[in-house]
Design an enzyme around this catalytic site. Structure first.
Site, PDB file in Angstrom:
ATOM      1  CD  GLU A  60      -3.151   0.713   2.156  1.00  0.00           C
ATOM      2  OE1 GLU A  60      -4.245   0.219   1.812  1.00  0.00           O
ATOM      3  OE2 GLU A  60      -2.880   1.004   3.339  1.00  0.00           O
ATOM      4  CG  HIS A 120       7.340 -29.386   2.106  1.00  0.00           C
ATOM      5  ND1 HIS A 120       7.899 -30.614   1.794  1.00  0.00           N
ATOM      6  CD2 HIS A 120       7.859 -29.038   3.307  1.00  0.00           C
ATOM      7  CE1 HIS A 120       8.700 -30.995   2.774  1.00  0.00           C
ATOM      8  NE2 HIS A 120       8.695 -30.062   3.711  1.00  0.00           N
ATOM      9  CE  LYS A 143     -10.644   2.903   2.682  1.00  0.00           C
ATOM     10  NZ  LYS A 143      -9.891   3.664   3.700  1.00  0.00           N
TER      11      LYS A 143
END
Length: 401
Positions: A248, A274, A390
């Protein structure tokens, strides 16, 4: 003759240092290590509830979770819970673990109007009592959440306007719940001070952080993925905090209109040996790796000296302490990376699992983020891309209403 340019050049370390020194006058997180924590500690002593519930998202919870997870065994008998997602299944699952009648709710929102946080607050308000006996608000002093708290005579703690959310862990955002949990918040800040003073005195941490930042920036087009490979599940929360801080802060458009971005990835060893390690070893060379190890886990759990039928060939594991095994796994992976000679890596070794060292680690990454942002000449502290989403959400919700 007048000369103008719209492009930027990578500045010298001295120029970047001067910019960071200037930032220190206006960007609040730099000064958080030197704050007075008396009010926070005194309030923490008064908390009788056993369930401590942080209601916040992103920068309002990730840093707290990172430190809480790293220091689990050092806490008191209270339980710390996080309500952050509007996922109804997740919310119901978390609420079932909380005794709502004997909980302290810490509502955290810098702006005071975070959709996720206020939505959860509204829901809590409908299923339990929310008043000045069980609710504390952490927000800016002129926010709507602060007005709500004052109207209901609730205790409040201020987030300064010049402290960005993702840089706020060492403000009351993180220090309040951590103090309530019995952690030594002054020791956390001591770790931050050590890094800050060393950097601004141009000693040990100055060279380390500046060198790393400069390498990342000079090679950002070739190695544009930065992997943090933490060899302990205790650092899983740190990884998540780092991903937000790095992504961000640095995914921006710079002064000449060029899109910048360094992709953060956090993985945990030995589990991800793994899975993701195969991509690192034989995949495209576009990644740097930072290994983080804990030197002493202070836990002597040992593989027992027993033989299991058909597995006798693995008896060489007998009597090895798990803390030694995980560090041998880390060292083996590091050696394998080193032998390839074409993957940039560095190693951070945390001496012990304590408040001081997690403070050092996290403040180091905050400084590193600021320095990289200064090198690529962006605004490290805003998030216009997030704000766009937003605004769209609020418009959709308004139309629905």
């Amino acid at each position: 003759m007048k000369y103008e340019k719209s492009f930027y050049q990578i500045k010298s370390n001295a120029q970047i240092f001067e910019k960071i020194v200037e930032e220190k006058e206006t960007i609040g997180y730099y000064n958080l290590p030197y704050q007075d924590t008396t009010e926070i500690k005194e309030f923490a002593k008064t908390v009788k509830q056993k369930d401590i519930v942080v209601v916040g998202i992103g920068g309002s919870s990730l840093g707290t979770y990172a430190i809480h997870q790293f220091l689990l065994e050092r806490e008191n008998s209270k339980k710390l819970h996080f309500l952050e997602s509007t996922d109804p299944v997740d919310l119901h699952w978390r609420l079932k673990k909380i005794d709502l009648d004997h909980a302290l709710f810490i509502i955290i929102s810098k702006s005071g109007s975070t959709v996720e946080t206020i939505s959860i607050l509204k829901y809590l308000h409908s299923i339990t009592t929310i008043d000045n006996t069980n609710t504390v608000c952490v927000t800016e002093n002129d926010s709507k959440l602060n007005a709500f708290a004052k109207a209901n005579d609730m205790k409040t703690f201020e987030i300064a306007k010049n402290v960005g959310g993702r840089f706020s862990v060492f403000s009351p955002v993180g220090l309040l719940p951590l103090a309530i949990m019995g952690l030594d918040i002054d020791k956390i800040l001591e770790g931050c001070k050590k890094v800050s003073e060393s950097f601004f005195d141009k000693s040990e941490y100055y060279d380390t952080i500046m060198e790393k930042a400069r390498f990342i920036v000079e090679n950002k087009n070739r190695f544009n993925i930065n992997v943090v490979f933490s060899y302990s599940s205790l650092l899983d929360g740190f990884n998540k905090w780092y991903v937000q801080l790095w992504g961000e802060s640095l995914g921006k458009v710079n002064i000449n209109g060029t899109k910048q971005g360094l992709t953060p990835i956090g993985i945990i060893g030995p589990v991800d040996q793994h899975s993701f390690l195969q991509l690192v070893m034989e995949g495209k060379r576009d990644k740097t790796i930072t290994f983080i190890k804990i030197d002493d886990f202070k836990d002597d759990m040992t593989i027992p000296d027993i033989t299991i039928p058909h597995l006798e060939e693995l008896d060489y594991l007998n009597n090895i302490k798990f803390k030694d095994l995980i560090n041998m796994q880390a060292d083996s992976t590091i050696e394998a990376i080193k032998n390839l000679k074409d993957i940039p890596y560095d190693i951070i070794t945390i001496k012990q699992q304590n408040e001081y060292n997690i403070g050092k680690l996290m403040f180091t990454y905050e400084l590193l983020t600021s320095i990289v942002g200064s090198f690529v000449q962006i605004n490290t502290y805003d998030q216009p891309g997030v704000e766009a989403g937003k605004i769209i959400l609020k418009n959709k919700l308004s139309i629905k209403k």
